[in-house]
Write a protein that holds these residues in place. Structure first.
Motif, PDB file in Angstrom:
ATOM      1  N   ASN C 239       0.904  -1.302  -0.155  1.00 22.28           N
ATOM      2  CA  ASN C 239      -0.097   0.034  -0.034  1.00 22.28           C
ATOM      3  C   ASN C 239       0.713   1.153   0.034  1.00 22.28           C
ATOM      4  N   LEU C 240       1.881   1.267   0.829  1.00 25.52           N
ATOM      5  CA  LEU C 240       2.813   2.443   1.038  1.00 25.52           C
ATOM      6  C   LEU C 240       3.478   2.510  -0.047  1.00 25.52           C
ATOM      7  N   ASP C 241       4.040   1.505  -0.846  1.00 29.60           N
ATOM      8  CA  ASP C 241       5.056   1.629  -1.777  1.00 29.60           C
ATOM      9  C   ASP C 241       4.374   1.821  -3.356  1.00 29.60           C
ATOM     10  N   CYS C 242       3.131   1.368  -3.398  1.00 29.18           N
ATOM     11  CA  CYS C 242       2.704   1.346  -4.735  1.00 29.18           C
ATOM     12  C   CYS C 242       1.356   2.291  -5.028  1.00 29.18           C
ATOM     13  N   ASN C 243       0.561   2.564  -3.778  1.00 32.76           N
ATOM     14  CA  ASN C 243      -0.584   3.327  -4.027  1.00 32.76           C
ATOM     15  C   ASN C 243      -0.402   4.901  -4.203  1.00 32.76           C
ATOM     16  N   PRO C 244       0.239   5.414  -3.387  1.00 36.53           N
ATOM     17  CA  PRO C 244      -0.101   6.951  -2.848  1.00 36.53           C
ATOM     18  C   PRO C 244       0.693   7.647  -4.244  1.00 36.53           C
ATOM     19  N   ARG C 245       0.302   8.875  -4.235  1.00 34.63           N
ATOM     20  CA  ARG C 245       0.532   9.729  -5.294  1.00 34.63           C
ATOM     21  C   ARG C 245       1.602  10.675  -4.676  1.00 34.63           C
ATOM     22  N   HIS C 246       2.668  10.911  -5.129  1.00 30.22           N
ATOM     23  CA  HIS C 246       3.841  11.375  -4.703  1.00 30.22           C
ATOM     24  C   HIS C 246       4.024  12.706  -5.195  1.00 30.22           C
ATOM     25  N   ALA C 247       5.116  13.847  -4.320  1.00 29.77           N
ATOM     26  CA  ALA C 247       4.907  15.191  -5.174  1.00 29.77           C
ATOM     27  C   ALA C 247       5.001  15.054  -6.437  1.00 29.77           C
ATOM     28  N   ALA C 248       5.686  14.351  -7.102  1.00 30.71           N
ATOM     29  CA  ALA C 248       5.761  14.217  -8.456  1.00 30.71           C
ATOM     30  C   ALA C 248       4.485  14.097  -9.428  1.00 30.71           C
ATOM     31  N   ASP C 249       3.953  13.041  -9.015  1.00 31.25           N
ATOM     32  CA  ASP C 249       2.505  12.970  -9.425  1.00 31.25           C
ATOM     33  C   ASP C 249       1.219  13.875  -8.659  1.00 31.25           C
ATOM     34  N   ARG C 273      22.853  -5.825  -1.817  1.00 35.31           N
ATOM     35  CA  ARG C 273      21.646  -5.423  -2.113  1.00 35.31           C
ATOM     36  C   ARG C 273      20.697  -6.444  -2.855  1.00 35.31           C
ATOM     37  N   ARG C 274      21.688  -6.897  -3.840  1.00 33.79           N
ATOM     38  CA  ARG C 274      20.599  -7.600  -4.833  1.00 33.79           C
ATOM     39  C   ARG C 274      20.054  -8.922  -4.135  1.00 33.79           C
ATOM     40  N   ARG C 275      20.828  -9.481  -2.980  1.00 32.09           N
ATOM     41  CA  ARG C 275      20.377 -10.550  -2.482  1.00 32.09           C
ATOM     42  C   ARG C 275      19.125 -10.113  -1.260  1.00 32.09           C
ATOM     43  N   LEU C 276      18.764  -8.893  -1.212  1.00 33.45           N
ATOM     44  CA  LEU C 276      17.645  -8.548  -0.404  1.00 33.45           C
ATOM     45  C   LEU C 276      16.329  -8.042  -1.125  1.00 33.45           C
ATOM     46  N   GLY C 277      16.669  -8.432  -2.486  1.00 30.86           N
ATOM     47  CA  GLY C 277      15.126  -8.026  -3.212  1.00 30.86           C
ATOM     48  C   GLY C 277      14.620  -6.580  -3.037  1.00 30.86           C
ATOM     49  N   LEU C 278      15.813  -5.773  -3.206  1.00 29.62           N
ATOM     50  CA  LEU C 278      15.755  -4.295  -3.128  1.00 29.62           C
ATOM     51  C   LEU C 278      15.194  -3.605  -4.483  1.00 29.62           C
ATOM     52  N   GLU C 279      15.635  -4.334  -5.455  1.00 29.31           N
ATOM     53  CA  GLU C 279      15.307  -3.784  -6.871  1.00 29.31           C
ATOM     54  C   GLU C 279      13.873  -4.000  -7.031  1.00 29.31           C
ATOM     55  N   ARG C 280      12.983  -4.709  -6.168  1.00 27.48           N
ATOM     56  CA  ARG C 280      11.391  -4.829  -6.349  1.00 27.48           C
ATOM     57  C   ARG C 280      10.649  -3.668  -6.156  1.00 27.48           C
ATOM     58  N   LEU C 281      11.572  -2.823  -5.169  1.00 24.98           N
ATOM     59  CA  LEU C 281      10.585  -1.653  -4.613  1.00 24.98           C
ATOM     60  C   LEU C 281      10.409  -0.619  -5.975  1.00 24.98           C
ATOM     61  N   LEU C 282       9.021   0.124  -5.678  1.00 30.46           N
ATOM     62  CA  LEU C 282       8.597   0.867  -6.840  1.00 30.46           C
ATOM     63  C   LEU C 282       9.439   2.219  -6.485  1.00 30.46           C
ATOM     64  N   VAL C 283       9.574   2.777  -5.413  1.00 33.26           N
ATOM     65  CA  VAL C 283      10.413   3.950  -4.894  1.00 33.26           C
ATOM     66  C   VAL C 283      11.478   3.347  -4.429  1.00 33.26           C
ATOM     67  N   PRO C 284      12.701   3.371  -5.339  1.00 34.22           N
ATOM     68  CA  PRO C 284      14.051   2.929  -5.093  1.00 34.22           C
ATOM     69  C   PRO C 284      14.679   3.364  -3.772  1.00 34.22           C
ATOM     70  N   LEU C 285      15.486   2.577  -3.397  1.00 34.00           N
ATOM     71  CA  LEU C 285      16.127   3.101  -2.069  1.00 34.00           C
ATOM     72  C   LEU C 285      17.434   3.586  -2.700  1.00 34.00           C
ATOM     73  N   ARG C 286      17.832   5.018  -2.029  1.00 36.27           N
ATOM     74  CA  ARG C 286      19.012   5.565  -2.966  1.00 36.27           C
ATOM     75  C   ARG C 286      20.292   4.795  -2.080  1.00 36.27           C
ATOM     76  N   SER C 287      21.422   5.375  -2.751  1.00 38.49           N
ATOM     77  CA  SER C 287      22.841   4.529  -2.006  1.00 38.49           C
ATOM     78  C   SER C 287      22.552   4.532  -0.582  1.00 38.49           C
ATOM     79  N   ALA C 288      23.105   3.590   0.289  1.00 39.40           N
ATOM     80  CA  ALA C 288      23.224   3.765   1.531  1.00 39.40           C
ATOM     81  C   ALA C 288      23.459   5.163   2.295  1.00 39.40           C
TER      82      ALA C 288
END
Lengths: 208, 1130, 298
Positions: C239-249, C273-288
């Motif tokens: 719900n938090l990753d996929c639905n909300p409209r961000h400032a952008a939209d 990172r690749r072994r933690l499924g981070l690439e699946r986020l719609l809003v990507p995690l910036r560099s640590a």
């Protein structure tokens, strides 16, 4: 009140504001209290904590407190026909804060099930439809396929939503988070054997 | 057949029992379930039954008359009434029986209400059970015997427990009636919760104005003895004759001397949150909760010896001088230090400070830098003198060795007035401190001044005077009354490797001694130091200062195992010393002069005796370290040769053997301590040994026992449970030091010390573990001399006839309901806190202020916090609605803020209460009917920014409201005291399931308990406001008076008695009797019983193997008959 | 340590990242997770509310399987259910059987006929619970190799993790995840919405209402300077990753990466990172590093 103000004051809008006891169902409270989970219903002191705690109450036609009050008073039609019971998101905020420890979420469940049993809820209304779809998949496979579920849900209720959500669906699919195929248990027969009914009906309800 | 002591009764006069059975309807209570006519008919046909009747209410006069008449007219001579529980009416019917001219104990009651009609579902069952019980009663009563009731005198004095308004009121009434009253209060003052309030509802009169006069009356009343700061520990005895043990907690201020002038508070350095102000204000360690406190005596809060002090082997009162430094009181701090330590400048520098190791502050961030603060104090003091001895004594004591142990011993003995002479082989005083520790850690002038002060007070120093050839120990013994040997350990251990005698190989101590005495000399560029202790680092750093450019410490274990103080390691590395771990020397190489050291690499194996991993060589891993000089610091042993062999025993570690408790050697009058006993050890332990020796020598010279009570000498740990939750992190203030590059070229002290400001800042980090720090400031200013640190808890035994419990309530802990934000948002307060806030003598002087001092614009009051809630307390606390109204009024009045009051139901039953509600409605307080769901700082609207938002449904308007406020007040409910259960056990009263003390009957005996002679007053029985508490206190006092004024109580004649012919004289019973009422008649070989002492507990009856001990009202025969009767019908 | 593991449907689909990060980061703590053989749908929330009997039966089958699995060793089985929905459904089933024997009877009967027990002895656990109670934060802290460098994390527990049964934490103001994040070197954000509903399934059924709830959460998290939101439930994450409209939209807040707490656990343990499924986020995690810096306070 607010609505009346917006409409402006017209004599023709006058409606009698009296609730005749005859229109109520005195057996309703006992009937509901008899449903599992709704037992403590009658302990309510109408303090309104549930409403205050409920994140959905602003969108409800009757606040949870009023639903309980009305149930107790026998407003069968209003209660079972209300949006409130369908808007409950099962967050249990009311349940843990209720000073009389009434499991209000469970009461809402009980009322939903009653409404379904009496087939009084808005037609093509998403929530019972969702449940049905879920049940059909689970019946077949023992597990749920979220993609498939949503797809059917929107087809069954509002195809328009489907379009609006297509974009999101695609992005999820690209990230491997939206499979249309569903996993399934090995012993489907066992799952079906423990389920109460034979093969379920098709989704969607009839008009209230 | 039993032959008890009996009075002639109807039974015997006109042959055989004739029983009357009377069945009560109790309205429909019994008749509704029991077919009474059937029961009566049944009873009429039972053996010996002459009359059987029924009546609507047997307890009513006409009912009793039935019994009286039947007896008077001789129709019957025994009575059975089948009605309610004996608790209700046994007395009633016994009286009726007596009125009929028959002994009242020829009566038996059958309970067919509580035991039958109220608990049985079907009429037939109930009826049958009633019949059975009556049959039993009839069979039983036939065997009843006439008995006489014992009368016991009642002690006229009374006890009131709890000094709140209820206890005060009860005490005054009892006292006014001319009875002596003991009033026991747990807190240091009378007043209870009422003393915290500003106004009282509904009249809004000033709480203090009506309370304090009563408190004063208590103090001045001739019949009241006030035992404040005391707790009841034990209650023995029974109605009319209680023996109560009271513990008077030590307040360390003598009530008889303290004038309450308050000078002490001004000087006390310890500040903590005030309980009386509910944490909104602060108080000192010595305090009086509020100005009008009764008694006016001050009290000192002490938690005991703080960990730092316990850990210190000479028990320096660190918390004491740290607290004083925090206040900038350096002179006073010095005095505290000198109590235990004559060498502050030295210890401030080179002590290994075990105190900091035990510091509670470490649980938060880092320990307080205690040594640095001590050093600062000494520096600030500049040229001070040590306290001179008060008296002179003739005896002379010789001390061998001017090291820390010797100097401490000399000081302590000198203080006692002995003539002390210290001998030392070295040209300087200080022992290892002078020759083993380099100047950059222990400046020489500092050492000289500290030692100089000892000379000032008359300690004689004989330097360059070795014991041995010229002056033998034997001589010393002859010329002195006692000798203390503290020669230290100055002989270098040897490496025992090839080449260690080559020129250029030095022992560490020898090397340091030479530099310290003769000044630096050249070692060449490359120096290797072997070892891992402080002296290794000292040697290495000294080598740098001697001009070496490449200094390397070679250690066989790793950094983790280094015994050296990590800070010294840090400093050494900063100066450029290199560390070579896991390497052990194999041989010193070189011809004519050392050129290299051959080492072997080590690895860590399993732990050895010292608990550290044992290093093991790795075969074939030898390697060479080229060098110009090798310094070996691998420890020392004492040089005991000169002391001569006679009498002095040695251990296998080449140290002197002594009695660890007294430091006695085998030779009478000769004591030994310090490194020569322990082997190389830290300064503070040497000091401790010095003091220990001084104590022993003093006792020895006074001919006292040397061993008694010395367990707590030396270091120990105190278990401290201190809540460090929420203590803000503030790391230790690092001590300034010379820049490393500068250090290498000078012997100036490396650490330059705190400035006074820094010292004060660092001192403020102390958490005051012991609360009172025993700085003696208060004692110094107290003209009355009332301060007494030696005070101990005392026990007192009171004999009283009646007890009134008025132990009150505690407020609900608002933290238990997290969603109201108490303890999370600073602007959420409990009602009690606001009571203090609006109180003129409170922390804000009666102003309603936020933490930042600002005035609130809007305030929300939340009702029913911890009341009417099954998750906390399901009952209504009864006073919250009214006090909330009061606070709403006061808050408006004091701040002009808008007040929003959230309630479930407004409960205002009571005289003038509803009118008060009306008044507030008129004042414009906003009342919202709805229980608050949440308090949060989540702003959804600009107007909510920076405010607390109260979310609740306005149930009357049917909308959810978000009300932004500046301040939230939680109307917390009332709860039973935390220790209510222990207290109830102590007084043998019962508690309801909510924890409140149980009254005997909710309507008819609201202030008595199930224990005769113990009465209840005020909120300990249930939530109550002031008027009700006072009224109840009056009632309790009156009932207590009724008891003590009658002067006697009649006891149930249920005492035991001996049937001699059955007694085998086994004496099993005698020791069992808790009241020692049993004795043994050796002549008759039988047991006898003193009826006056017997309390009828039945222990002996149960224990007697031959059934010779019986108990009136409960003889075996009576009990068996009753059982038979019941069964015969069932 | 070994635990029985009940993934639930979401962790195999929309919530893959949860499972992908859970298993390796628990392994790093020597905690072995064995997947419950032939598990089925837990009888999800939406469902319990509509067909109690069926939902109950489904939940009970899983518990019964777990119990059978445990009967090898007679000690009570701990069944780890990472999805808050499943976690509650399984708990609720046990409570229901205990409190409403009559209503539960038919379901139990059918299970018995299928040769299955009641699963009453199974202890249903959540990974957070296990980390704090069984493993202990000290051990977690000791294992950290890449501290999260004061990263401002808003810990979002959601509803069903602590309500209605506050098994291991406070139902209004839970703290376990915050303490865990602190142990990982992150800086948990103080905010009052940690258990406020994300909209649950309503985001799908009545989006106009459901999605609003998710947006409120993110707005507040952002306003309090959070650089990321940590969740413990696949539905919350979705719900938090996929639905909300961000400032952008045109929404009310800057985009915030919404992670599973297990993904942050893995990062702190230095798992790639690749072994933690981070690439699946719609809003990507910036560099640590960037994350550690935290977002601007608006």
């Amino acid at each position: 009140m607010a609505r009346a103000a917006r409409k402006g004051f017209r004599v023709s809008n006058w409606k009698p504001r009296v609730q005749y006891q005859a229109e109520l169902d005195p057996s309703f409270p006992a009937a509901v209290a008899a449903l599992p989970g709704a037992g403590k219903l009658l302990a309510c002191i109408q303090c309104g904590t549930c409403t205050g705690a409920c994140p959905m109450s602003p969108y409800m036609d009757y606040s949870p407190r009023r639903i309980i009050g009305m149930t107790r008073a026998g407003f069968r039609r209003e209660v079972l026909g209300s949006f409130t019971i369908w808007l409950c998101s099962s967050c249990y905020a009311c349940t843990v804060t209720c000073p009389k420890t009434i499991p209000i979420t469970d009461v809402m469940y009980a009322l939903k099930r009653q409404a379904i049993r009496e087939r009084v809820y808005p037609r093509r209304f998403a929530i019972p439809a969702l449940a049905r779809e879920l049940f059909r998949t689970v019946w077949k496979r023992g597990r749920n396929s979220e993609g498939r579920l949503l797809l059917r849900l929107y087809l069954g209720t509002s195809p328009l939503m489907l379009l609006r959500r297509a974009g999101l669906g695609l992005r999820l699919w690209r990230r491997g988070r939206l499979g249309l195929g569903a996993e399934s248990v090995r012993r489907r027969d066992e799952v079906q054997r423990i389920l109460p009914v034979a093969a379920p009906r098709r989704a969607g309800g009839t008009a209230a | 057949m039993i032959e008890p002591n009996r009075v002639p009764g109807a039974g015997e006069r006109d042959g055989g029992p004739r029983i009357g059975v009377y069945v009560c309807h109790c309205g429909l209570n019994i008749a509704g379930k029991v077919d009474v006519p059937a029961v009566v008919e049944f009873a009429a046909r039972l053996p010996f039954v002459a009359v059987a009747r029924e009546y609507k209410f047997m307890c009513a006069d006409p009912g009793q008359k039935l019994i009286v008449d039947d007896l008077r007219e001789g129709r019957i001579n025994r009575v059975v009434v089948a009605s309610c529980s004996p608790l209700m009416h046994e007395l009633t019917f016994r009286r009726a029986t007596a009125l009929g001219g028959v002994n009242p104990f020829l009566f038996q009651m059958a309970n067919i209400r509580e035991h039958v009609s109220w608990v049985t579902a079907e009429v037939p069952d109930a009826t049958e059970k009633a019949k059975a019980l009556i049959a039993g009663a009839v069979r039983r009563v036939a065997l009843h015997l006439p008995l006489e009731q014992k009368r016991v005198a009642v002690h006229p004095d009374t006890l009131v427990v709890g000094g709140g308004i209820a206890g005060i009121h009860a005490a005054l009434i009892l006292a006014d009636s001319g009875h002596k009253v003991y009033l026991v209060e747990r807190e240091p003052t009378l007043g209870g919760h009422m003393a915290q309030f500003d106004k009282t509802f509904p009249t809004l009169d000033c709480a203090a104005c009506i309370l304090t006069p009563k408190m004063t009356q208590v103090r001045t009343h001739p019949n009241i003895e006030l035992l404040s700061y005391s707790e009841v520990e034990k209650v023995d005895g029974y109605v009319g004759n209680f023996t109560v043990t009271v513990r008077r907690k030590a307040r360390f201020v003598r009530e008889d001397l303290c004038t309450g002038c308050g000078e002490c508070v001004a000087v006390c350095p310890i500040t903590l949150a005030s309980e009386f102000d509910e944490g909104l204000g602060v108080r000192k360690a010595i305090y009086r909760p509020f100005p009008q406190a009764v008694p006016g005596t001050y009290t000192i809060s002490r938690r005991g010896v703080p960990p730092c002090q316990a850990a210190c082997s000479i028990h320096q009162n660190a918390q004491g001088y740290v607290a004083l430094v925090a206040q900038g009181k350096f002179r006073e701090a010095l005095r505290v230090i000198l109590r235990d330590n004559p060498l502050p400048s030295i210890c401030g520098r080179i002590c290994t400070h075990p105190c900091t190791g035990a510091c509670t502050r470490a649980l938060v961030d880092e320990p307080v830098n205690i040594p640095a603060i001590k050093r600062l104090v000494a520096e600030m003091a500049g040229d001070f003198r040590l306290p001179a001895p008060e008296r002179e004594r003739p005896q002379r004591v010789a001390i061998v060795g001017a090291g820390p142990a010797g100097l401490m011993c000399a000081y302590e003995l000198r203080q006692k007035g002995y003539r002390t002479v210290v001998f030392d082989a070295l040209p300087v005083a200080g022992g290892m401190m002078a020759v083993g520790i380099p100047a950059f850690r222990m400046p020489r002038d500092v050492l000289r001044t500290d030692v100089g002060r000892l000379k000032q007070i008359g300690v004689e120093l004989r330097l360059n005077t070795p014991i041995g050839r010229d002056l033998t120990l034997e001589q010393l013994r002859r010329d002195h009354d006692a000798v203390f040997v503290a020669v230290g350990a100055h002989v270098e251990r040897r490496l025992n490797i090839p080449g260690e005698n080559l020129p250029g190989v030095h022992g560490g101590i020898e090397f340091l001694r030479r530099v310290n005495l003769e000044g630096p000399f050249s070692l060449g560029a490359r120096v290797l130091v072997i070892g891992g202790g402080n002296s290794a680092l000292d040697a290495a750093r000294t080598a740098l200062r001697c001009g070496a450019t490449d200094v390397r410490v070679v250690y066989r274990r790793t950094r983790a195992e280094m015994p050296a103080d990590p800070r010294e390691v840090e400093a050494a590395e900063a100066e450029g010393v290199q560390l070579q771990f896991l390497a052990a020397p194999r041989a010193v190489l070189g011809n004519g002069r050392v050129s290299a050291l051959e080492c072997v690499r080590m690895k860590l194996g399993p732990p050895d005796r010292s608990g550290r991993p044992a290093p093991e060589p790795i075969a074939g891993s030898e390697f060479r370290l080229p060098c110009d000089t090798v310094v070996a610091t691998i420890g020392q042993i004492p040089d005991l040769e000169p002391l001569g062999g006679d009498g002095l025993v040695r251990t296998r570690w080449d140290t002197l053997a002594v009695d660890p408790l007294t430091l006695e050697t085998g030779v009478p009058g000769v004591f030994a301590g310090g490194d020569c006993v322990t082997g190389p050890d830290v300064v503070v332990n040497a000091l401790s040994a010095g003091r220990k020796a001084a104590v022993s020598i003093h006792r020895y010279l006074c001919g006292e026992d040397l061993r008694h009570g010395r367990e707590l000498e030396g270091s120990y740990r105190t278990e401290y449970a201190i809540d460090t939750q929420g203590v803000p992190v503030r790391r230790q203030l690092r001590m300034p030091s010379l820049p490393p590059e500068r250090r290498r070229s000078t012997f100036d002290e490396v650490h330059t010390g705190y400035t006074p400001e820094m010292g004060m800042e660092e001192a403020r980090r102390c958490l005051d573990c012991g609360i009172c720090c025993e700085c003696h400031q208060c004692a110094d200013v107290c003209q009355a001399g009332a301060i007494d640190y030696s005070m101990k808890d005392e026990r007192r035994e009171l004999r009283v006839g009646a007890i009134v419990l008025a132990t009150g309530f505690r407020a609900f802990d608002a933290r238990r309901i997290a969603r109201y934000g108490y303890g999370i948002y600073p602007e959420v307060y409990t009602a009690l806190q606001v009571e203090r806030m609006v109180n003129a003598s409170g922390p804000t002087g009666g102003e309603v202020r936020m933490r930042d001092g600002g005035k609130p614009e809007a305030v929300g009051i939340i009702h029913c916090v911890g009341s009417r809630d099954e998750n906390t307390n399901r009952y209504c606390s009864r006073v919250c609605c009214m006090y909330s109204l009061k606070l709403a009024h006061l808050i408006r009045e004091r701040s002009g803020a808008q007040v929003y009051s959230f309630y479930i139901d407004m409960r205002t039953p009571g005289k003038g209460y509803e009118e008060f509600y009306d008044k507030l409605l008129a004042e414009g307080v906003h009342f919202i009917r709805g229980r608050v769901a949440e308090v949060s700082d989540w702003a959804l609207d600009p107007a909510e920014q920076g405010k607390l938002v109260i979310r609740a449904e306005d149930t009357l308007l049917g909308v959810v409201r978000r009300v932004p406020v500046d301040m939230v007040v939680l109307a917390v409910g009332l709860e039973a005291q935390a220790d209510a259960d222990e207290v109830r056990r102590r007084f043998n009263v019962s508690c309801g399931k909510e924890g409140w003390f149980q009254e005997r009957h909710p309507k008819l005996a609201p202030v008595s308990t199930f224990t005769d002679g113990v009465f209840l007053a005020g909120a300990c029985q249930g939530p109550k406001d002031i008027p009700d508490s006072v009224a109840q206190a009056g009632a309790a006092a009156a009932e207590a008076l009724a008891l003590v004024d009658r002067g006697f109580v009649e006891l149930e004649p249920n005492s035991a008695f001996v049937v001699e012919e059955r007694c085998s004289g086994c004496k099993t019973c005698v020791p069992l009797c808790p009241f020692s009422a049993l004795g043994f008649d050796a002549v008759k070989g039988k047991v006898w019983l003193n009826e006056a002492l017997c309390k009828g507990c039945g222990t002996c009856v149960a224990a007697c193997p031959s059934g010779a001990l019986q108990q009136h009202l409960f003889t075996d025969e009576q009990i068996y008959e009753e059982i038979e009767g019941v069964l015969s019908h069932a | 340590m070994r635990y029985l593991y009940y993934p639930g449907c979401s962790l195999k689909c929309s919530g893959k990242g949860y499972e992908e990060s859970l298993i390796p980061s628990f392994q790093a703590l020597d905690v072995q997770l064995d997947e419950l053989p032939d598990w089925n749908c837990c009888g999800a929330t939406a469902y319990m509310s509509v067909d109690q009997d069926a939902a109950l039966s489904l939940a009970l089958r899983n518990l019964a399987l777990a119990q059978r699995h445990g009967e090898a060793g007679d000690h009570p089985v701990d069944l780890i259910a990472p999805c808050a929905g499943c976690y509650l459904a399984l708990h609720k089933a046990q409570h229901f059987v205990a409190e409403h024997a009559e209503a539960a009877a038919p379901a139990l009967e059918r299970l018995a006929r299928a040769g299955l027990g009641t699963g009453a002895t199974v202890r249903v656990r959540h990974p957070l619970d296990v980390l704090v109670e069984d493993v202990g934060l000290a051990r977690v802290h000791a294992r950290v190799t890449q501290p999260l460098g004061g990263m401002r994390v808003a810990c979002y527990y959601g509803c069903q993790l602590v309500r209605p049964y506050a098994v291991f934490d406070d139902p209004d103001r839970p703290s376990t995840m915050d303490r865990l994040m602190a142990a990982l070197g992150a800086d948990p954000v103080e905010w009052p919405l940690r258990t406020r509903c994300c909209g649950g399934t309503l985001t799908g059924t009545i989006p106009q209402v459901g999605v609003r709830l998710s947006e409120l959460l993110l707005q507040e998290a952002a306003r309090r300077g959070a650089a990321a939101v940590a969740t413990a439930c696949p539905l919350c994450q979705f719900n938090l990753d996929c639905n909300p409209r961000h400032a952008a939209d045109g929404g009310g807040h800057r985009p915030l990466p919404v992670l599973y707490f297990t993904q942050l656990l893995g990062l702190a343990f230095g798992i790639p990172r690749r072994r933690l499924g981070l690439e699946r986020l719609l809003v990507p995690l910036r560099s640590a590093a960037a994350v550690a810096a935290g977002g601007p306070h608006d």
